[in-house]
Write an enzyme that holds these catalytic residues in place. Sequence first.
Site, PDB file in Angstrom:
ATOM      1  N   THR A 215     -12.252  48.030  15.621  1.00  8.07           N
ATOM      2  CA  THR A 215     -11.011  47.995  14.870  1.00  8.07           C
ATOM      3  C   THR A 215     -10.827  46.585  14.336  1.00  8.07           C
ATOM      4  OG1 THR A 215      -8.636  48.401  14.996  1.00  8.07           O
ATOM      5  CG2 THR A 215      -9.635  47.502  16.953  1.00  8.07           C
TER       6      THR A 215
ATOM      7  N   LYS B  92      -1.974  48.358   6.287  1.00  8.03           N
ATOM      8  CA  LYS B  92      -2.856  49.517   6.261  1.00  8.03           C
ATOM      9  C   LYS B  92      -2.752  50.208   4.922  1.00  8.03           C
ATOM     10  CE  LYS B  92      -4.958  52.149   9.645  1.00  8.03           C
ATOM     11  NZ  LYS B  92      -4.841  53.054  10.775  1.00  8.03           N
TER      12      LYS B  92
ATOM     13  N   GLU C  32      -7.808  52.121  19.847  1.00  8.48           N
ATOM     14  CA  GLU C  32      -7.723  51.860  21.292  1.00  8.48           C
ATOM     15  C   GLU C  32      -7.226  53.074  22.064  1.00  8.48           C
ATOM     16  OE1 GLU C  32      -6.729  49.952  18.848  1.00  8.48           O
ATOM     17  OE2 GLU C  32      -6.887  47.817  19.288  1.00  8.48           O
TER      18      GLU C  32
ATOM     19  N   TRP D 223      -7.699  48.719   6.941  1.00  8.80           N
ATOM     20  CA  TRP D 223      -6.914  47.514   7.210  1.00  8.80           C
ATOM     21  C   TRP D 223      -7.180  46.403   6.208  1.00  8.80           C
ATOM     22  CZ3 TRP D 223      -2.991  47.985  10.228  1.00  8.80           C
ATOM     23  CH2 TRP D 223      -3.019  48.806  11.356  1.00  8.80           C
TER      24      TRP D 223
HETATM   25  P1  AMP Z   1      -6.499  52.053  13.763  1.00 12.45           P
HETATM   26  O1  AMP Z   1      -6.834  51.409  15.046  1.00 12.45           O
HETATM   27  O2  AMP Z   1      -7.247  51.510  12.604  1.00 12.45           O
HETATM   28  O3  AMP Z   1      -6.591  53.535  13.881  1.00 12.45           O
HETATM   29  O4  AMP Z   1      -4.977  51.738  13.425  1.00 12.45           O
HETATM   30  C1  AMP Z   1      -3.930  52.004  14.334  1.00 12.45           C
HETATM   31  C2  AMP Z   1      -2.622  51.576  13.737  1.00 12.45           C
HETATM   32  O5  AMP Z   1      -2.327  52.333  12.566  1.00 12.45           O
HETATM   33  C3  AMP Z   1      -1.423  51.762  14.629  1.00 12.45           C
HETATM   34  O6  AMP Z   1      -1.274  50.734  15.577  1.00 12.45           O
HETATM   35  C4  AMP Z   1      -0.288  51.778  13.604  1.00 12.45           C
HETATM   36  O7  AMP Z   1       0.058  50.459  13.218  1.00 12.45           O
HETATM   37  C5  AMP Z   1      -0.931  52.492  12.430  1.00 12.45           C
HETATM   38  N1  AMP Z   1      -0.612  53.925  12.482  1.00 12.45           N
HETATM   39  C6  AMP Z   1      -1.361  54.932  12.951  1.00 12.45           C
HETATM   40  N2  AMP Z   1      -0.738  56.118  12.810  1.00 12.45           N
HETATM   41  C7  AMP Z   1       0.465  55.854  12.265  1.00 12.45           C
HETATM   42  C8  AMP Z   1       1.587  56.661  11.881  1.00 12.45           C
HETATM   43  N3  AMP Z   1       1.601  57.981  12.007  1.00 12.45           N
HETATM   44  N4  AMP Z   1       2.651  56.019  11.339  1.00 12.45           N
HETATM   45  C9  AMP Z   1       2.674  54.676  11.188  1.00 12.45           C
HETATM   46  N5  AMP Z   1       1.642  53.878  11.525  1.00 12.45           N
HETATM   47  C10 AMP Z   1       0.557  54.450  12.056  1.00 12.45           C
END
Ligand code: AMP
Length: 537
Positions: free
Chosen positions: A181, A436, A326, A441
Amino acid sequence: MMDCALNISSILRRAARVYPEQQIVSRLNDGSIHRYTYTDFCGRVIRLMNALRQLGVEPGDRIGTFAWNSYHHLELYYAVPAVGAILHTINIRQFSDIRAATINHAQDKLIFVDRSLANSLAEISDSIPCVQLFVAMDDLGPAPESTPQPFVQYEELLSTAPETTCFADDDERSAACLCYTSGTTGEPKGVLYSHRSVYLHAMGSCMADSFGLSERSVILPVVPMFHVNAWGLPYAALLTGARLVLPGSHTVGRPLADLMATEKVTFSAGVPTVWTLLIQHLRQHHHDLSSLNTVIVGGSALPVSLIKDYKRDYDVDLIQVWGMTETSPIGTVSRVKTGLASLDADQQLQIRGTQGLPVPGVEIRICDDDGFELPWDGETSGDLQVRGPWVASSYYGETADQSAFTNDGWFKTGDVATVSHLGYMQITDRQKDLIKSRGEWISSVALENAVVAHPDVLEAAVVSRLDDLRGEAPVVFIVLRDPGTPVKPGDVLDLLRQSFERWQIPRPSDVHTIEALPKTGVGKIDKKVLRRQLRSK
Ligand code: AMP
């Protein structure tokens, strides 16, 4: 009770015995369809396991994949962990330097690459000396301009591999998969999933109030298999005996809608941008999506208007989920409880617009800056923390920063949230300095560093604003060195274009010059204030 290992090979064995005729369908790069049964799949996984052993793969070795969603990739999802090695799914959308950094961090021994993507690895092959061999999977895409060396063909390896079965994943706590990540400075952080965590995550996500999967489901993961294991669907699908439809590189517009219609897909999953683009296409072209009933949407906040449009126009339920690399990734799922069914349609929509209820197995809490737990009143917001059997307990590697893990066994997500007295979690802000966009990212810090390289910029801050298509978009605030020497947005963007991809560049209207940046008591830039200003515009 018996102490039977919860491992990936047990998912494979049961799938092949209980649903031998079930299908796995893949769309290849040239648009053609590849179709085979669970029996065929299992036979090839076993030969692939033997091919891996013949190549010298040993338990604990990291094996990289660089591929779209296809049957080749799925075979690796099962064969690599089943020989005790670790599947590292490399994000094909990352910059080449981050890609190389992840491969070197993982110390991948082999990389399996879709032939049409081989060029991207050829570019960096000199900087990833750990990789001993590249294996090309023919995705019927255009031939690459160059290939990394040494390079062998997947089908040739399989054709000479024996069919003897010997699984080597008895220890359910051993590592099965490795996903990376983004860190705030752009440095990737690795998360190892164990066989046990993959298995339990698949069970948790299949449940009726989670994804609600069954043998009757026809599952099309738009979410890429290089993104948190396609949210675990390649394992959940075989665990339930569902039909799996893999779209390859065809994840937008007509090709996606066609595949959904012809394969009578019932269930899909992807980031909000995918569904925004698809509905734009559907408004202009007719496709029979009457089989589709559930779409899981996560990775970024799901706009309530999109939930409403899909339900009204296509009778499709968009279900919001929240999760992270995570957390394997499923943490919460937003479904309206029966006790709330008497609310009017708009109130129910508001509930579906939250990130939802923790799935069985995952616990959540919100905490203040001193780590004290805050009430679930739907108003008080705090740091969202999680724990559970598929939540990471540390990052991979001896030098990794482990400060996100608390002394009492929770993981600090970096998200800020409220939780209602009924358990619905809603993300209200983000502490981590990341944006995002389209599910990928962008590091605010990396953008800021690039902007302050401009000789007339004194300070810069980058925050996100909500964007209908991209989910979030970067907004740049700059403070001039000399108010008499203005900086044009175009100059800032030109600077960014030198080191960022097109999709990461802000729009000209998102570059603002201000007199001073708001600061906290300790002199840090107060991004909360900037975000608030943006929201009130
Ligand atoms: P990743 O590790 O790349 O999957 O990103 C995880 C992060 O994406 C989370 O900590 C949030 O900041 C964001 N995220 C994931 N799902 C959502 C959601 N349904 N609404 C808002 N933010 C989200």
